[in-house]
Design a protein around this motif. Structure first.
Motif: not given
Length: 233
Positions: A90-94, A205-215
Motif C-alpha cells: 500500500g505504501a509503494v502503490v500510494a 491521490v496519496h490520501e486515497i490509497w493511504e485510506s486503505l490503512g485502517p482496513l
C-alpha cells in the motif's frame, strides 16, 4: 473451495497468457479461490479450457505479486491476506500514484478528465448496486488515466507488480458502507487536476490509497492460513 465445474471461464486464445493470469487473479480477489486453497495446474487448465503451460506461467506471475505461495515440487496455494505485505504494498502503490498524478497534471486533456469523471460515475453506480467487482473495474479505469498520461514506465511497472496485493483489501472496502467516501475523493481529485493544482492533487491521490490503512488493521487470523511449513505435518 473446489475448482468450479462450469465452463464460462474459458479464455479466448488471442488473450491466452494475460487472460489466464487475470482470470486467476480475479478468482483469488473475489474469493472463488480461497486463502490456503491448493492450486493444481491440471485442474485449473480444465476449468479455464487451456493447456497447462499458460496456467503455470500465470501461477508464477501470481507468485511474484504475492497472491500465491509456490513450493517447487510440492504445492502451490492461495496466499493469505498478510497485513505486513498489504501494508508495504500500500505504501509503494500510494507513492507511485502520487508521482504519476504530479507528473500528469498539466498534461491531462479535456478528454482525459472526462474519462476520469465517467469512470467515477460508473464507480458510484457500482457501489450503489453493491457490485464490488464492477467498482474495482471502474476504480482501475479511473486511476489508470493519470498513470497513462504521466508516461512513467517505471512507475507503471511497480504498480503492475504491487497493486494486485491490494485488490482483495479494496474489494472488502468496496463491499462496505464506507466506500461512498471514495466517490467524493475521486471528484475532488479530478477537480484539482482540472485546476492544474499538481501539488494538492498529488496529496489527494496519496490520501486515497493511504485510506486503505485502517482496513489493514482489521485483518485477523480468519484471513490467514497456517504457515506453509505446517502443511506437510
Amino acid at each position: 473451495m473446489p475448482i468450479p465445474t462450469d465452463s464460462d471461464c474459458r479464455i479466448p486464445r488471442i488473450l491466452l497468457r494475460d487472460g489466464v493470469y487475470l482470470r486467476l487473479r480475479d478468482a483469488i480477489v473475489d474469493g472463488t479461490l480461497a486463502p490456503g486453497e491448493q492450486l493444481r495446474d491440471a485442474e485449473l487448465a480444465v476449468w479455464l479450457g487451456v493447456s497447462r503451460t499458460p496456467v503455470r506461467e500465470a501461477l508464477l506471475r501470481l507468485g511474484q505479486v504475492g497472491l500465491v505461495h509456490a513450493r517447487p515440487g510440492r504445492s502451490t496455494t492461495v496466499a493469505p491476506l498478510d497485513p505486513v505485505a498489504v501494508r508495504d504494498a500500500g505504501a509503494v502503490v500510494a507513492a507511485m500514484h502520487r508521482l504519476a498524478v504530479a507528473d500528469a497534471v498539466g498534461r491531462l486533456t479535456d478528454d482525459d478528465l472526462a474519462a476520469m469523471r465517467e469512470a467515477n460515475r460508473r464507480f458510484a453506480a457500482a457501489l450503489d448496486a453493491g457490485d464490488a467487482d464492477a467498482a474495482l473495474a471502474a476504480d482501475d479505469d479511473f486511476h489508470a488515466v493519470p498513470v497513462r498520461v504521466a508516461g512513467n514506465e517505471a512507475a507503471a511497472m511497480v504498480l503492475e507488480q504491487y497493486s494486485p496485493v491490494l485488490r482483495r483489501l479494496e474489494r472488502l472496502r468496496f463491499s462496505s458502507s464506507s466506500a461512498s467516501t471514495s466517490v467524493a475523493r475521486h471528484t475532488r481529485l479530478v477537480d484539482l487536476c482540472a485546476d492544474g493544482d499538481a501539488d494538492r492533487a498529488a496529496e489527494v491521490v496519496h490520501e486515497i490509497w493511504e485510506s486503505l490503512g485502517p482496513l489493514v488493521e482489521t485483518l485477523t487470523t480468519e484471513t490467514a492460513v497456517p504457515p506453509l511449513e505446517e502443511e506437510a505435518r
